[in-house]
Design a protein around this motif. Sequence first.
Motif, PDB file in Angstrom:
ATOM      1  N   GLY A  97       0.786  -1.234   0.000  1.00  0.00           N
ATOM      2  CA  GLY A  97       0.000   0.000   0.000  1.00  0.00           C
ATOM      3  C   GLY A  97       0.812   1.274   0.000  1.00  0.00           C
ATOM      4  N   GLU A 153      -7.590   9.283   1.860  1.00  0.00           N
ATOM      5  CA  GLU A 153      -7.484   7.879   1.479  1.00  0.00           C
ATOM      6  C   GLU A 153      -6.974   7.813   0.049  1.00  0.00           C
ATOM      7  OE1 GLU A 153     -10.105   3.727   1.410  1.00  0.00           O
ATOM      8  OE2 GLU A 153     -11.021   5.599   2.103  1.00  0.00           O
ATOM      9  N   LYS A 155      -6.163   4.871  -3.335  1.00  0.00           N
ATOM     10  CA  LYS A 155      -6.168   3.534  -3.936  1.00  0.00           C
ATOM     11  C   LYS A 155      -5.372   3.597  -5.238  1.00  0.00           C
ATOM     12  CE  LYS A 155      -8.678   1.876  -0.683  1.00  0.00           C
ATOM     13  NZ  LYS A 155      -8.053   0.985   0.329  1.00  0.00           N
ATOM     14  N   HIS A 157      -4.511   1.054  -8.254  1.00  0.00           N
ATOM     15  CA  HIS A 157      -4.727  -0.241  -8.892  1.00  0.00           C
ATOM     16  C   HIS A 157      -4.655  -0.108 -10.408  1.00  0.00           C
ATOM     17  CE1 HIS A 157      -6.053  -2.260  -5.195  1.00  0.00           C
ATOM     18  NE2 HIS A 157      -6.760  -1.165  -4.917  1.00  0.00           N
ATOM     19  N   GLY A 163     -10.147  -0.066  -7.241  1.00  0.00           N
ATOM     20  CA  GLY A 163      -9.930   1.060  -6.340  1.00  0.00           C
ATOM     21  C   GLY A 163     -11.222   1.648  -5.825  1.00  0.00           C
ATOM     22  N   SER A 166     -13.009  -0.687  -3.378  1.00  0.00           N
ATOM     23  CA  SER A 166     -12.345  -0.682  -2.077  1.00  0.00           C
ATOM     24  C   SER A 166     -12.710   0.558  -1.276  1.00  0.00           C
ATOM     25  CB  SER A 166     -10.833  -0.773  -2.269  1.00  0.00           C
ATOM     26  OG  SER A 166     -10.163  -0.826  -1.037  1.00  0.00           O
ATOM     27  N   VAL A 167     -12.715   1.707  -1.931  1.00  0.00           N
ATOM     28  CA  VAL A 167     -13.108   2.951  -1.263  1.00  0.00           C
ATOM     29  C   VAL A 167     -14.550   2.880  -0.790  1.00  0.00           C
ATOM     30  CG1 VAL A 167     -13.617   5.398  -1.635  1.00  0.00           C
ATOM     31  CG2 VAL A 167     -11.444   4.459  -2.416  1.00  0.00           C
ATOM     32  N   ILE A 233      -7.525   8.543  -6.388  1.00  0.00           N
ATOM     33  CA  ILE A 233      -7.664   7.313  -7.159  1.00  0.00           C
ATOM     34  C   ILE A 233      -6.620   7.337  -8.275  1.00  0.00           C
ATOM     35  CG2 ILE A 233      -9.197   5.872  -8.534  1.00  0.00           C
ATOM     36  CD1 ILE A 233     -10.116   6.124  -5.669  1.00  0.00           C
TER      37      ILE A 233
END
Length: 299
Positions: A97, A153, A155, A157, A163, A166-167, A233
């Motif tokens: 991550g 946050e 993500k 990917h 992404g 997941s969020v 993102i």
Amino acid sequence: MRQTLIDLIKETIIYEYDLPNAKVGTLKTIYSTHNDQCYSAKDINNIAEIIYNSIVDYAYNEFDIVGKNLDALHAGALKTKLKYNPTADATTKIKYGFFGEVLLYSILITLYHARPLIARGYFYNPLENAETKGYDSYQLVDNNGSIELWFGEVKFHTNHTQGIDSVMNNIEKALSDTYLETNVLALSNHRNNLNITGSAIEAILDSWEANPTISIPAEIKKYNMTLIYPILILYQHDEGDYDANIKKIPDYITSKHPSKTFTLSVPHKIFFILLPLNKVKEIKENVIQWIESKKPLIL
């Protein structure tokens, strides 16, 4: 953060436009309370350079960096401040991550002038050997005397749907009083590493330590603070043009995640930062290669 790195970030990550944008026919996401912001990458190799060179800043507070050997700090960070196992296989390393977290941290500092409350690396526990829990960034903006907590946050990917899913699977928890309070209390366990002298956050933590029964969300409201929740993102730019790659994010959220509700009682703002990238896997592979070859950092 050293000026050479700041300059590299600003010349590489280029602002394109806000959403909603009538010219390209794209709305902001259905959950954004503020305009989403869209960026492009001028040079993909530079994205890897930014991640690799920002690890030290992600891992340590600025006052712990000044006067120290950057390469030594970098090596120490990889062992004690983020999850990286040099003996893991390539597939495992690609999934770490820190790639996205380091980039989020650097973007918020340089492009949004969000001052770190604490370097994210202080939350990593080598004994647990797991990804760091909590928000992906703890930063602060003094907006003309109004204090904003930028707890974000990220993500990162190859597939944008991974992404977003997941969020969205976590967003109701992330935007709740319980989660916010837990994260602020986690900050109190790192008082010696916090960069908060004289701030409203310091006053809130002082109040809580004097009276642990107080409500942290109530204290945040008392000090007229706002939670800013930026969601970065990072995803693979497909064969379509830039505008089409941006549009698929709000479209996918609307079609697949239309009914999320948030219980957060403190004033808050939500927006997405969208950055489609070519060669996502290659970016991460380059960072891994440089880590293992101990490539010198830019000064």
